[in-house]
Write an enzyme that holds these catalytic residues in place. Structure first.
Site, PDB file in Angstrom:
ATOM      1  CB  SER A 136      -0.927   0.003   1.206  1.00 26.66           C
ATOM      2  OG  SER A 136      -0.186  -0.063   2.393  1.00 26.66           O
ATOM      3  CG  ASP A 193       6.959  -3.487  -3.487  1.00 29.58           C
ATOM      4  OD1 ASP A 193       7.166  -4.645  -3.887  1.00 29.58           O
ATOM      5  OD2 ASP A 193       7.020  -3.153  -2.291  1.00 29.58           O
TER       6      ASP A 193
HETATM    7  C1  GLA Z   1       9.026  -5.131   0.268  1.00 29.99           C
HETATM    8  C2  GLA Z   1       9.939  -4.272  -0.599  1.00 29.99           C
HETATM    9  C3  GLA Z   1      10.240  -4.951  -1.931  1.00 29.99           C
HETATM   10  C4  GLA Z   1      10.728  -6.385  -1.721  1.00 29.99           C
HETATM   11  C5  GLA Z   1       9.810  -7.143  -0.768  1.00 29.99           C
HETATM   12  C6  GLA Z   1      10.356  -8.500  -0.426  1.00 29.99           C
HETATM   13  O1  GLA Z   1       7.760  -5.233  -0.333  1.00 29.99           O
HETATM   14  O2  GLA Z   1       9.337  -3.019  -0.854  1.00 29.99           O
HETATM   15  O3  GLA Z   1      11.166  -4.203  -2.644  1.00 29.99           O
HETATM   16  O4  GLA Z   1      12.046  -6.400  -1.268  1.00 29.99           O
HETATM   17  O5  GLA Z   1       9.584  -6.431   0.429  1.00 29.99           O
HETATM   18  O6  GLA Z   1      10.434  -9.307  -1.544  1.00 29.99           O
END
Ligand code: GLA
Length: 366
Positions: free
Chosen positions: A108, A153
């Site tokens: 989020s 993400d």
């Molecule tokens: C969070 C981080 C991502 C990734 C995940 C684990 O969501 O924002 O960049 O490292 O953890 O895979």
């Protein structure tokens, strides 16, 4: 007025390897933040979160970090655009709503940052493309929020497509889309509703430990740019040079990368049961070697293990709470959710939230 729909993301497999130059398999989902934004002539900008039922007022000429966590995602975006990039922004009114759960490990925070960036670009006619937004969003998380995450993400939120997983190489962002075909199986997210303290500190600590492992393995000749590039045999040679914790972190990263490649091949041959097995193996590694799981997450994965109709289950995202992703036969879905929710509630005195999600387009605006 502009309306930006900014989705959350899932990750089928390839956890904690994006910041190690890994290949990951995320997708954007139908749970979204809805960000309504329009320019205003008032002296301040106003941002309201429907979720927290709270508003903030910002003077764009001078503002500082807030004590309230969600404010800083907004302030971080403004700080980057105004103070770092030198853009002149008009004041604005913004309302943030939608159905994307916060703190559930479905990103989020990146959805908010990317969505707000897009909205601000549109109302100010700033010429920033998708890649610029991804880059700025990451800067905000690294520099203003202080979490040294990878690119998975932000990339997924900006580039997701309906019914497609993304096979994303985080070294150079080359990617391909994979049509999903899980037959009668649905993607079920079970949200533990816990976020353990120090999750951000521990996340950064993992990033640091991986950097340390790579540095020791590389010695003077810097052969490997990223930890995911180190062959397993080479890591084994360093077993006595690395302390156990660091060795385990590196072992997980290298094995997880291997699993993503295998998982892709399993999808190509439509062997979804073996794909599910790899999800379980990923969880084992996250739990025992990378040490980012927790009792609540383990309970949910363990409960699924002898249920034939759950073909894969693992913690998802950064860990230390958040949610578990399951691939489950739709026929058994309702009963399973009832059973596991009761047991979870009895054991931890916490609610378990369940969401069946579908893979849906990345960020859009109208
Ligand atoms: C969070 C981080 C991502 C990734 C995940 C684990 O969501 O924002 O960049 O490292 O953890 O895979």
């Amino acid at each position: 007025m502009v309306l930006v729909e900014s989705p959350g993301r899932i990750n089928m497999i390839g956890e904690h390897i994006d910041y190690n130059g890994g290949v990951v398999m995320p997708a954007s989902i139908n749970k979204k933040l809805l960000i309504e934004i329009k320019s205003s002539t008032s002296e301040y900008s106003f941002i309201k979160s429907k979720l927290f039922n709270e508003s903030i007022k910002v003077d764009l000429k001078k503002f500082k970090r807030s004590e309230v966590s969600w404010h800083n995602f907004i302030l971080g975006v403004l700080d980057n655009l105004i103070n770092k990039k030198g853009f002149e922004l008009s004041n604005f009114h913004c309302v943030i709503g939608g159905d994307l759960p916060v703190g559930a490990g479905i990103s989020s925070s990146s959805a908010l940052i990317c969505g707000l960036l897009k909205g601000i670009c549109l109302i100010n006619n700033l010429n920033l493309n998708k890649d610029d937004i991804i880059k700025i969003a990451r800067e905000v998380e690294h520099e203003y929020i202080g979490v040294k995450g990878g690119i998975m993400d932000q990339f997924t939120i900006m580039n997701g497509k309906t019914d497609k997983l993304i096979l994303l190489d985080c070294r150079d962002r080359t990617h391909k889309y994979i049509d999903i075909d899980f037959n009668q199986h649905k993607i079920l997210l079970l949200n533990t509703n816990v976020k353990h303290n120090l999750s951000e500190t521990s996340y950064n600590e993992r990033v640091h430990q991986c950097g340390k492992a790579l540095k020791i393995i590389n010695g003077k000749d810097n052969k490997y740019k990223f930890l995911t590039e180190v062959p397993l045999e080479i890591l084994q040679k360093f077993k006595t040079h690395l302390n156990k914790k660091i060795f385990n972190r590196a072992l997980f990263v290298i094995q997880e990368q291997e699993r993503v490649h295998k998982a892709y091949n399993k999808l190509m041959t439509k062997d979804i049961y073996s794909f599910g097995e790899l999800m379980y193996e990923s969880h084992e590694g996250l739990r025992n070697l990378y040490d980012v799981s927790c009792e609540e997450l383990d309970f949910l994965v363990d409960f699924s293990m002898d249920k034939k109709y759950v073909i894969g289950s693992r913690m998802m995202g950064g860990g230390f709470g958040g949610c578990v992703i399951n691939l489950i036969d739709s026929v058994f879905l309702k009963q399973y959710i009832n059973d596991i929710s009761d047991l979870y509630n009895n054991k931890f005195s916490l609610n378990l939230n369940s969401d069946v999600v579908t893979i849906s387009n990345g960020l859009t605006n109208r």
